[in-house]
Design a protein around this motif. Structure first.
Motif, PDB file in Angstrom:
ATOM      1  N   ARG A 114      44.088  36.983   8.249  1.00 40.81           N
ATOM      2  CA  ARG A 114      43.618  37.293   9.586  1.00 40.81           C
ATOM      3  C   ARG A 114      43.761  36.197  10.445  1.00 40.81           C
ATOM      4  NH1 ARG A 114      37.781  37.758   9.224  1.00 40.81           N
ATOM      5  NH2 ARG A 114      37.864  35.504  10.382  1.00 40.81           N
ATOM      6  N   ARG A 116      43.305  33.884  13.975  1.00 47.13           N
ATOM      7  CA  ARG A 116      42.144  33.707  14.823  1.00 47.13           C
ATOM      8  C   ARG A 116      41.893  34.530  16.236  1.00 47.13           C
ATOM      9  NH1 ARG A 116      45.404  29.527  14.723  1.00 47.13           N
ATOM     10  NH2 ARG A 116      46.401  28.583  16.833  1.00 47.13           N
ATOM     11  N   SER A 117      41.037  34.694  16.726  1.00 49.54           N
ATOM     12  CA  SER A 117      40.698  35.666  17.805  1.00 49.54           C
ATOM     13  C   SER A 117      41.440  35.159  19.031  1.00 49.54           C
ATOM     14  CB  SER A 117      39.183  35.932  18.012  1.00 49.54           C
ATOM     15  OG  SER A 117      38.465  36.341  16.932  1.00 49.54           O
ATOM     16  N   TYR A 130      38.727  39.646  20.745  1.00 48.57           N
ATOM     17  CA  TYR A 130      39.423  40.745  20.105  1.00 48.57           C
ATOM     18  C   TYR A 130      40.346  40.057  19.005  1.00 48.57           C
ATOM     19  CZ  TYR A 130      37.858  43.493  23.720  1.00 48.57           C
ATOM     20  OH  TYR A 130      37.058  44.413  24.665  1.00 48.57           O
ATOM     21  N   SER A 131      40.552  40.938  17.924  1.00 47.80           N
ATOM     22  CA  SER A 131      41.680  40.356  16.963  1.00 47.80           C
ATOM     23  C   SER A 131      42.963  40.478  17.332  1.00 47.80           C
ATOM     24  CB  SER A 131      41.561  41.263  15.810  1.00 47.80           C
ATOM     25  OG  SER A 131      40.360  41.399  15.302  1.00 47.80           O
ATOM     26  N   TYR A 132      43.616  39.149  17.096  1.00 49.58           N
ATOM     27  CA  TYR A 132      45.023  38.975  17.441  1.00 49.58           C
ATOM     28  C   TYR A 132      46.005  39.755  16.522  1.00 49.58           C
ATOM     29  CZ  TYR A 132      49.579  36.721  17.490  1.00 49.58           C
ATOM     30  OH  TYR A 132      50.979  36.281  17.437  1.00 49.58           O
TER      31      TYR A 132
END
Length: 191
Positions: A114, A116-117, A130-132
């Motif tokens: 995952r 970083r945002s 938000y999710s990248y």
């Protein structure tokens, strides 16, 4: 006498307008390094979650997060510096540390589990974190945040990005790519 009064009025108006307009241009177009960062190998930073696999070592293979200080806490070898490293560089660092008395020939593989945002602010439907997703453009990110507000400038945005350890802000087109950790600010249009 009347012409002098009009000229003074024009000068006064210009004196008020020039600073206001120059204040609007406090952000410059993005520097060359800003765009070059989008084609460089991905650099790890705080908030990235990594899936680290050590071949035939199930006790070591797991997901690990890069902490706020930029380290990954890895079993046996402790804190490993990850901030600013590419995935391949971190694989080599972990393998080298495991070779120092723990494993004979460790085979280390890392994937980003995952990223970083990213952060969206300003004239979007719902500002926030938000999710990248790899390959995301600014336009995609704005869509995830609920699209443009009715007052949004839809041509270009201000992006703040960490490049070589420095925080840089530049104005870019909405078709530009986003990097993990970017802060995107959608300005209000003037008219």
């Amino acid at each position: 006498m009347r012409v002098a009064t009009i000229n003074k009025g024009i000068l006064l108006a210009l004196a008020l307008i020039v600073p206001a307009v120059s204040g609007c241009s406090s952000y410059r177009p993005a520097p060359k390094a800003f765009h070059e960062a989008t084609i460089q190998p991905y650099r790890l930073d705080s908030g990235d979650r990594l899936r680290i696999t050590v071949f035939e070592q199930t006790g070591l293979s797991n997901t690990y997060t890069v902490d706020q200080a930029g380290y990954v806490a890895f079993p046996l070898i402790g804190a490993v510096p990850a901030r600013g490293q590419t995935i391949q560089e971190l694989e080599s660092i972990i393998a080298a540390k495991l070779r120092q008395g723990y494993l004979r020939d460790p085979d280390v593989s890392i994937e980003v589990d995952r990223y970083r945002s990213i952060y969206l602010m300003g004239e979007v439907g719902q500002a926030g974190q938000y999710s990248y997703v790899a390959g995301m453009t600014i336009q995609n990110a704005i869509a995830v945040a609920g699209g443009f507000s009715p007052r949004a400038n839809q041509r270009d945005v201000d992006v703040t990005r960490k490049i070589n350890g420095k925080i840089v802000t530049g104005r870019v087109s909405i078709s530009d790519p986003v990097l993990a950790g970017d802060t995107i600010y959608v300005r209000e249009r003037l008219f």
